[in-house]
Motif scaffolding. Structure first.
Motif, mmCIF file in Angstrom:
data_model
loop_
_atom_site.group_PDB
_atom_site.id
_atom_site.type_symbol
_atom_site.label_atom_id
_atom_site.label_comp_id
_atom_site.label_asym_id
_atom_site.label_seq_id
_atom_site.Cartn_x
_atom_site.Cartn_y
_atom_site.Cartn_z
ATOM 1 N N ILE A 1 0.839 -1.202 0.000
ATOM 2 C CA ILE A 1 0.000 0.000 0.000
ATOM 3 C C ILE A 1 0.876 1.255 0.000
ATOM 4 O O ILE A 1 0.614 2.217 -0.730
ATOM 5 C CB ILE A 1 -0.945 -0.025 1.219
ATOM 6 C CG1 ILE A 1 -1.949 -1.176 1.071
ATOM 7 C CG2 ILE A 1 -1.675 1.302 1.374
ATOM 8 C CD1 ILE A 1 -2.685 -1.517 2.346
ATOM 9 N N HIS A 2 1.938 1.238 0.789
ATOM 10 C CA HIS A 2 2.856 2.378 0.838
ATOM 11 C C HIS A 2 3.587 2.539 -0.488
ATOM 12 O O HIS A 2 3.735 3.671 -0.988
ATOM 13 C CB HIS A 2 3.862 2.178 1.978
ATOM 14 C CG HIS A 2 4.843 3.294 2.121
ATOM 15 N ND1 HIS A 2 6.101 3.252 1.556
ATOM 16 C CD2 HIS A 2 4.756 4.492 2.748
ATOM 17 C CE1 HIS A 2 6.749 4.357 1.850
ATOM 18 N NE2 HIS A 2 5.957 5.138 2.571
ATOM 19 N N ALA A 3 4.038 1.431 -1.074
ATOM 20 C CA ALA A 3 4.766 1.501 -2.339
ATOM 21 C C ALA A 3 3.898 2.053 -3.461
ATOM 22 O O ALA A 3 4.361 2.846 -4.287
ATOM 23 C CB ALA A 3 5.294 0.114 -2.718
ATOM 24 N N PRO B 1 4.107 6.904 -11.553
ATOM 25 C CA PRO B 1 2.912 6.322 -12.191
ATOM 26 C C PRO B 1 3.158 5.045 -12.973
ATOM 27 O O PRO B 1 2.381 4.091 -12.878
ATOM 28 C CB PRO B 1 2.421 7.458 -13.096
ATOM 29 C CG PRO B 1 2.882 8.701 -12.406
ATOM 30 C CD PRO B 1 4.206 8.358 -11.796
ATOM 31 N N ALA B 2 4.240 4.995 -13.752
ATOM 32 C CA ALA B 2 4.495 3.809 -14.570
ATOM 33 C C ALA B 2 4.772 2.588 -13.691
ATOM 34 O O ALA B 2 4.237 1.495 -13.933
ATOM 35 C CB ALA B 2 5.668 4.062 -15.510
ATOM 36 N N ASP B 3 5.620 2.776 -12.688
ATOM 37 C CA ASP B 3 5.920 1.672 -11.778
ATOM 38 C C ASP B 3 4.685 1.267 -10.981
ATOM 39 O O ASP B 3 4.465 0.077 -10.726
ATOM 40 C CB ASP B 3 7.039 2.069 -10.816
ATOM 41 C CG ASP B 3 8.404 2.125 -11.505
ATOM 42 O OD1 ASP B 3 8.549 1.512 -12.569
ATOM 43 O OD2 ASP B 3 9.313 2.788 -10.957
ATOM 44 N N VAL C 1 8.822 -6.215 -8.137
ATOM 45 C CA VAL C 1 8.076 -5.724 -6.980
ATOM 46 C C VAL C 1 9.028 -5.481 -5.810
ATOM 47 O O VAL C 1 8.937 -4.451 -5.128
ATOM 48 C CB VAL C 1 6.968 -6.718 -6.580
ATOM 49 C CG1 VAL C 1 6.291 -6.269 -5.276
ATOM 50 C CG2 VAL C 1 5.926 -6.840 -7.685
ATOM 51 N N LEU C 2 9.932 -6.399 -5.588
ATOM 52 C CA LEU C 2 10.896 -6.238 -4.502
ATOM 53 C C LEU C 2 11.739 -4.983 -4.693
ATOM 54 O O LEU C 2 12.037 -4.259 -3.731
ATOM 55 C CB LEU C 2 11.804 -7.467 -4.412
ATOM 56 C CG LEU C 2 11.132 -8.773 -3.955
ATOM 57 C CD1 LEU C 2 12.096 -9.942 -4.112
ATOM 58 C CD2 LEU C 2 10.673 -8.666 -2.502
ATOM 59 N N SER C 3 12.107 -4.713 -5.939
ATOM 60 C CA SER C 3 12.918 -3.516 -6.200
ATOM 61 C C SER C 3 12.128 -2.238 -5.911
ATOM 62 O O SER C 3 12.673 -1.268 -5.380
ATOM 63 C CB SER C 3 13.416 -3.514 -7.655
ATOM 64 O OG SER C 3 12.347 -3.283 -8.567
ATOM 65 N N ILE C 4 10.827 -2.243 -6.225
ATOM 66 C CA ILE C 4 9.994 -1.065 -5.948
ATOM 67 C C ILE C 4 9.807 -0.880 -4.444
ATOM 68 O O ILE C 4 9.833 0.248 -3.935
ATOM 69 C CB ILE C 4 8.624 -1.195 -6.650
ATOM 70 C CG1 ILE C 4 8.808 -1.221 -8.174
ATOM 71 C CG2 ILE C 4 7.707 -0.035 -6.246
ATOM 72 C CD1 ILE C 4 9.474 0.012 -8.736
#
Length: 354
Positions: free
Chosen positions: A270-272, A278-280, A301-304
Motif C-alpha cells: 500500500i505504501h509503495a 505512475p508507470a511503476d 516488486v521487490l525492487s519497488i
C-alpha cells in the motif's frame, strides 16, 4: 519472553492433545461432542477433523497467543498452571482461522508444507477449520479453575464479539484480494488487520482478565496491548517475507516472494503504490492483481518496495504499535518482572528473523 515461548510449548501442546486427542475412540467423541444417537464412524471423523488439524499443529507455530495468555495471568499474580486449559482456546481458534484463510486466499504453503486444503481437499479443510471455532467452547463448559457462572458467560460473550470481528477483517481482505485495482488507505489496512489478526490477540488478553476476575480496566488494557502487539506481529511477518525473498535473489522456489505471488495487500504494498511513480505503480498493481506471477515480476516488486522505502516505513509503523502496546501495560498494576517480559515481547515480534 523468548524463554517463556520455549518453556510453555510442551504443556500447551499436552493440553491441546487432552482436548483433541490424536487417537480417536467412541468415548473420545462422546466426551467432546456428546454420545451418538446411533453410531459414530470414528475412522471417518478422524480423517475429517483430527488428522488434518494435528498435521498442521505438528508443523510448528510459535504458540505465542497461549503463552501471552499465561504470561498475563502471571502478571496479575495468579498461578498460570491453574488456568492452563484455557490457553488452548486462542491457539485452536488461530489454527481454525489459518486453515480457512488458506482456502479463501488460495494459498499453497503453510509452515513450509502444502496448505491443508491442498493435502486433504477443500471440503475437509473448510469443515475442520470451522469446527475449530466451536471446539474451544468445551473448555469453558468443563470449567477448569472453577469460574463462577458470570465469568463463564463473560468468556462466551467475549468470544462471540471477537470472532465476529475476525470475519469482518477476513471479509475485507477477501474483497481486496479479488479486486482488479488496489485502492486501500493505510488506515483501512490497519483496521482490517486489527479485526483479522488483532482480535485473536485480544482474545488472549481479555481471557486472562476474565478467568482471573479482574476489573474492566485491566481487561481493556490487556485487549489494547494484545491488539497492537498482534498488528505489529503481522507487519513483522510481511517484512520478513520480503527480507527473505531479497536474501534469495536468484534462488527461485515456492517460498520466494510468497506474499507477492499470492497478491497479498500488505502495508508495504500500500505504501509503495502511494510512493512509486505512475508507470511503476501501474505495473506493480497489474502484477499484484494477476492470476500468475513470474520470478522476474517478483524481483521487480521487490525492487519497488526498496526504492520507495516501504520496508522501512512498515518497520516504523510496527515500532509505533509496539510502543503503544507497552504504554497499555503502564496503565495497570502488574508484576514488574512479568511486565518487563511483556515489554520485551513487543520488540521480539519486530526484530525476530523467522
Amino acid at each position: 519472553m523468548r524463554d517463556a515461548l520455549t518453556e510453555w510449548r510442551e504443556p500447551i501442546d499436552r493440553e491441546i492433545e487432552e482436548l483433541l486427542p490424536r487417537t480417536i475412540t467412541e468415548e473420545t467423541l462422546a466426551d467432546l461432542f456428546g454420545p451418538p444417537r446411533y453410531e459414530y464412524d470414528t475412522e471417518a471423523i478422524a480423517q475429517a477433523l483430527f488428522e488434518p488439524v494435528w498435521d498442521l499443529l505438528d508443523r510448528g507455530g510459535k504458540r505465542w497467543r497461549p503463552v501471552l495468555f499465561l504470561e498475563l495471568v502471571d502478571a496479575l499474580g495468579e498461578d498460570p498452571e491453574q488456568y492452563l486449559p484455557y490457553a488452548t482456546i486462542p491457539e485452536i481458534l488461530h489454527t481454525g482461522t489459518i486453515i480457512v484463510d488458506d482456502v479463501e486466499d488460495d494459498a499453497t504453503l503453510r509452515r513450509g508444507e502444502e496448505a491443508i486444503h491442498l493435502r486433504y481437499g477443500t471440503d475437509i479443510a473448510l469443515n475442520a477449520g470451522n469446527a475449530l471455532y466451536f471446539v474451544p467452547l468445551k473448555v469453558i463448559s468443563a470449567n477448569p479453575g472453577d469460574l463462577d457462572p458470570s465469568q463463564q458467560l463473560g468468556i462466551y460473550e467475549m468470544l462471540t464479539f471477537e470472532l465476529n470481528r475476525t470475519h469482518l477483517g477476513q471479509g475485507t481482505d477477501i474483497v481486496w484480494h479479488n479486486e482488479s485495482e488496489i485502492d486501500i488507505t493505510e488506515a483501512q489496512y490497519l483496521e482490517m488487520s486489527a479485526c483479522k489478526t488483532g482480535c485473536l490477540g485480544r482474545i488472549a488478553g481479555r481471557l486472562a482478565a476474565l478467568v482471573t476476575d479482574s476489573p474492566d480496566a485491566v481487561e481493556d488494557a490487556f485487549a489494547a496491548y494484545a491488539e497492537s502487539l498482534s498488528i505489529a506481529f503481522q507487519i513483522g511477518d510481511d517484512v520478513l517475507d520480503v527480507k527473505h525473498s531479497l536474501d534469495q535473489a536468484g534462488e527461485f522456489g515456492k517460498a520466494f516472494g510468497n506474499d507477492i505471488r499470492e497478491g497479498k495487500r500488505t502495508l508495504l504494498v500500500i505504501h509503495a503504490l502511494k510512493k512509486a511513480d505512475p508507470a511503476d505503480r501501474d505495473r506493480l498493481e497489474s502484477i499484484l492483481t494477476a492470476d500468475e506471477v513470474t520470478d522476474e515480476e517478483i524481483e521487480f516488486v521487490l525492487s519497488i518496495l526498496q526504492e520507495t522505502d516501504s520496508v522501512a516505513f512498515a518497520l516504523e509503523t510496527a515500532q509505533r504499535l509496539a510502543a503503544d502496546a507497552r504504554s497499555q501495560l503502564a496503565e495497570v498494576d502488574i508484576d514488574p518482572d512479568v511486565q518487563a517480559e511483556l515489554e520485551e515481547f513487543t520488540r521480539y515480534v519486530i526484530e525476530r528473523d523467522r
